[in-house]
Structure formats: structure tokens, C-alpha cells
Design an enzyme around this catalytic site. Structure first.
Site, PDB file in Angstrom:
ATOM      1  NE  ARG A 104      -3.930   0.562   1.823  1.00 61.52           N
ATOM      2  CZ  ARG A 104      -5.171   0.636   2.301  1.00 61.52           C
ATOM      3  NH1 ARG A 104      -5.415   1.377   3.361  1.00 61.52           N
ATOM      4  NH2 ARG A 104      -6.150  -0.033   1.742  1.00 61.52           N
ATOM      5  CG  HIS A 131      -8.277   0.231  -3.155  1.00 65.31           C
ATOM      6  ND1 HIS A 131      -7.554  -0.904  -2.831  1.00 65.31           N
ATOM      7  CD2 HIS A 131      -8.966   0.571  -2.024  1.00 65.31           C
ATOM      8  CE1 HIS A 131      -7.792  -1.220  -1.564  1.00 65.31           C
ATOM      9  NE2 HIS A 131      -8.652  -0.360  -1.057  1.00 65.31           N
ATOM     10  CD  GLN A 134     -12.926  -1.447  -1.392  1.00 61.70           C
ATOM     11  OE1 GLN A 134     -12.140  -1.389  -0.451  1.00 61.70           O
ATOM     12  NE2 GLN A 134     -14.152  -1.907  -1.249  1.00 61.70           N
ATOM     13  CG  ASP A 221     -13.444   6.461  -1.268  1.00 59.72           C
ATOM     14  OD1 ASP A 221     -13.410   6.292  -0.033  1.00 59.72           O
ATOM     15  OD2 ASP A 221     -12.409   6.498  -1.974  1.00 59.72           O
ATOM     16  CB  CYS A 261     -14.475   1.410  -0.535  1.00 60.32           C
ATOM     17  SG  CYS A 261     -13.914   3.111  -0.378  1.00 60.32           S
ATOM     18  NE  ARG A 289     -10.743  -5.123  -0.198  1.00 58.90           N
ATOM     19  CZ  ARG A 289      -9.895  -4.205   0.276  1.00 58.90           C
ATOM     20  NH1 ARG A 289     -10.363  -3.164   0.953  1.00 58.90           N
ATOM     21  NH2 ARG A 289      -8.600  -4.278   0.063  1.00 58.90           N
TER      22      ARG A 289
HETATM   23  N1   CP Z   1     -11.436  -0.069   2.003  1.00 55.91           N
HETATM   24  C1   CP Z   1     -10.175  -0.177   2.453  1.00 55.91           C
HETATM   25  O1   CP Z   1      -9.230  -0.404   1.693  1.00 55.91           O
HETATM   26  O2   CP Z   1     -10.053  -0.039   3.790  1.00 55.91           O
HETATM   27  P1   CP Z   1      -8.660   0.094   4.597  1.00 55.91           P
HETATM   28  O3   CP Z   1      -8.063   1.402   4.187  1.00 55.91           O
HETATM   29  O4   CP Z   1      -9.067   0.063   6.036  1.00 55.91           O
HETATM   30  O5   CP Z   1      -7.776  -1.041   4.213  1.00 55.91           O
HETATM   31  N1  NVA Z   2      -9.818   6.877  -1.485  1.00 52.95           N
HETATM   32  C1  NVA Z   2      -9.519   6.389  -0.158  1.00 52.95           C
HETATM   33  C2  NVA Z   2      -9.793   4.928  -0.073  1.00 52.95           C
HETATM   34  C3  NVA Z   2      -9.596   4.330   1.279  1.00 52.95           C
HETATM   35  C4  NVA Z   2      -9.830   2.855   1.304  1.00 52.95           C
HETATM   36  C5  NVA Z   2      -8.075   6.703   0.177  1.00 52.95           C
HETATM   37  O1  NVA Z   2      -7.205   6.543  -0.682  1.00 52.95           O
HETATM   38  O2  NVA Z   2      -7.816   7.110   1.307  1.00 52.95           O
END
Ligand code: CP
Ligand code: NVA
Length: 303
Positions: A104, A131, A134, A221, A261, A289
Site C-alpha cells: 500500500r 485500488h 477493492q 468514498d 468502500c 475483501r
Molecule cells: N477499504 C479499504 O481499503 O479499507 P482500509 O483502508 O481500512 O484497508
Molecule cells: N480513497 C480512499 C480509499 C480508502 C480505502 C483513500 O485513498 O484514502
């Protein structure tokens, strides 16, 4: 033949993505029936995170436990990716000790660089641009709710961000019509739009009521993604008319599936009332997930 990595939705054909979804649904059913094969015994997954996470971290870690393997969480301070040592060195070290890497990152290029240099599979667990895991879990959820998503319309009300891009890309591959309703300045970028396949049915508008009117799925989101905290006040002002609330949902179909999400910021992109009315779908998304990650790990790490 499965690609080495899972970094971008558009790296995969429609057929491959459909097969992955099929497999995830089938593996979820097997798991729920208590038929779990520990097919990743003695395998280790490195999880490199530059940003916080609840769902993504826990789902990968739990999935490795289910499959008989082990996951190592590496927090930003542990390895200082690109600071304590270069990304390509981290990739080459982890590739000699682990069987897969979940990453990540802020810059999308970081996860791509890890994939280029690691001899083992690299999975994008969210970058500033994408993502994909997701989006796959979300399409599983849509499939469970509505059957084959082909021909359906997904309205994304909010920022043209990482989640929106991956959903738009997956929609293009699965013959789903995708509409983004966002304030001016927050559209899907030109480079992303230019890279969509010719069959894509992706539109961008600035009218959330028009976007939700014919939608089978209404998705939102956060307005402030991780790394954008300095823009919070401005974004909250500029997105104010793009909240999922009772009034906006009244402009849509009564049977529209409402998705998020997570994490959700109640009172911003969605009201508490709208969130709680659709909580069952939202937490099914979150649960999926785990099921998608388990199927993905089996596919990539099993060989
Ligand atoms: N939706 C999602 O990716 O959640 P987290 O940021 O908690 O992993
Ligand atoms: N768009 C958000 C998604 C979190 C799962 C972010 O990048 O923070």
C-alpha cells in the site's frame, strides 16, 4: 496463465477478471461450507504499508492464516521504503525471503517498481492511483446482489480518486456503464480516460441527481483520501452538494444498491441515516475483501 502481479485492473483481460471473480465466489462458498484447503503452508507474505489500513491489512493477514501460511506486517517506520533503502532493493530482499508482497503506497510508481524488481508476486493494496482489490470485492458484492453486473449502471458520486479509477476500469472490462458525478476539478484524469479500452462506457458529469437517476448501484468514498489531509477544508466545501443523503437517494431507483468502500465519514460523503439504511451491503463489501484476497493469494502464490 495468471500474470505474476496484481497491480492494475487493466493489466487483465475481461476473461481473466471474470474468471477471478468466478473463482472468488466459488472459494467464498467453499469457505462458508467449511471446505478450506491449507494450500499455502510454509508460504510467507510480506505486507508493506505506507498508509493506515483496517480492511486491507486484516483481510490479507486473515487470508494467509486460513490458507496455512504467514503474513508479516511492515509498518512505514519499520522499513522506510525509498528512504532507509531504495524500493528496488527492498523488492529484491523480500523476494528472497517471502513468497509474495502486498504493498500500500502513496505513489503508484512505487508498487510498480516493487513488481518490476521482485521475483515474487506483488499485489497492489491501494496506491494514490488505484485500488484494484477493492474494485474486485465490490464487483463480487454487486454480483451477489444483482447477478451478472454486465449491462448495469454504476454511479460513483464523489472524487475521481483511486477507488473510482479502479471501479471505472473494472466496469469497462465487465460491460458495466460507469458514471462519475463530481465537482469541477475532481474528474477522472485525461491520462486514465485515454487508457480505457474502446469498449468502455465511462462518463463524467457534475450533476449527482442525473447520475443516480438510472443507476443500479450508487457508490461513494471519502472526499479526502489518505495523503490529502491538508486539503480537507476545501474539499469538504467543494463536495458539499455531492453527499449521499435521503434527498439524493430519492432521485434514484428505490431498489438501487448503495455502496461504500469504508472508512465512511458520516455527515460528509454520506449521512448516518443513508449509511445505516445500507449497512448490510457495505459490510458485505468489507467481508468480500477477505474472500477475494484469499482467492487472489491462492491464484498467485500457489504455483
Ligand atoms: N477499504 C479499504 O481499503 O479499507 P482500509 O483502508 O481500512 O484497508
Ligand atoms: N480513497 C480512499 C480509499 C480508502 C480505502 C483513500 O485513498 O484514502
Amino acid at each position: 496463465m495468471m500474470a505474476k502481479d496484481f497491480v492494475n485492473i487493466l493489466d487483465f483481460t475481461s476473461e481473466a477478471l471474470r474468471a477471478m471473480l468466478e473463482r472468488a465466489v466459488e472459494r467464498k462458498a467453499a469457505f462458508e461450507a467449511g471446505q478450506l484447503e491449507p494450500c499455502l503452508q510454509r508460504r510467507t507474505l510480506a505486507m508493506v504499508f505506507e498508509k493506515p489500513s483496517l480492511r486491507t491489512r486484516v483481510s490479507f493477514e486473515a487470508a494467509m492464516t486460513h490458507l496455512g501460511g504467514h503474513a508479516i506486517y511492515l509498518a512505514p517506520a519499520d522499513i522506510g521504503l525509498g528512504q532507509r533503502e531504495p524500493v528496488r532493493d527492498v523488492a529484491r530482499v523480500l523476494g528472497r525471503m517471502c513468497d509474495g508482497i502486498v504493498a500500500r503506497t502513496f505513489a503508484h510508481e512505487t508498487v510498480e517498481e516493487l513488481a518490476r524488481h521482485a521475483p515474487v508476486p506483488v499485489i497492489n493494496a491501494l496506491s494514490d492511483r488505484a485500488h484494484p482489490c477493492q474494485a474486485m470485492a465490490d464487483m463480487m458484492t454487486i454480483r451477489q446482489r444483482l447477478g451478472d453486473p454486465a449491462g448495469r449502471t454504476l454511479a460513483f458520486v464523489g472524487d475521481g480518486n483511486n477507488v473510482a479509477r479502479s471501479l471505472a476500469a473494472l466496469s469497462a472490462r465487465l460491460s458495466v456503464r460507469f458514471v462519475l458525478a463530481c465537482p469541477a476539478g475532481y474528474e477522472l484524469d485525461a491520462e486514465f480516460l485515454a487508457g480505457l479500452p474502446p469498449e468502455a462506457n465511462v462518463a463524467v458529469c457534475h450533476d449527482p441527481r442525473a447520475a443516480v437517476a438510472e443507476a443500479d448501484v450508487i457508490y461513494t468514498d471519502t472526499w479526502v483520501s489518505m495523503g490529502q489531509e491538508d486539503e480537507k477544508a476545501r474539499r469538504r466545501r467543494e463536495f458539499a452538494a455531492f453527499q449521499i443523503n435521503a434527498k439524493l437517494l430519492a432521485a434514484g431507483r428505490d431498489d438501487a444498491v448503495v455502496m461504500h468502500c469504508l472508512p465512511a465519514y458520516r455527515g460528509c460523503e454520506i449521512t448516518d441515516e443513508a449509511f445505516e439504511a445500507h449497512a448490510e451491503t457495505v459490510f458485505e463489501q468489507a467481508g468480500n475483501r477477505l474472500h477475494f484476497q484469499r482467492a487472489l493469494l491462492e491464484m498467485l502464490l500457489r504455483s
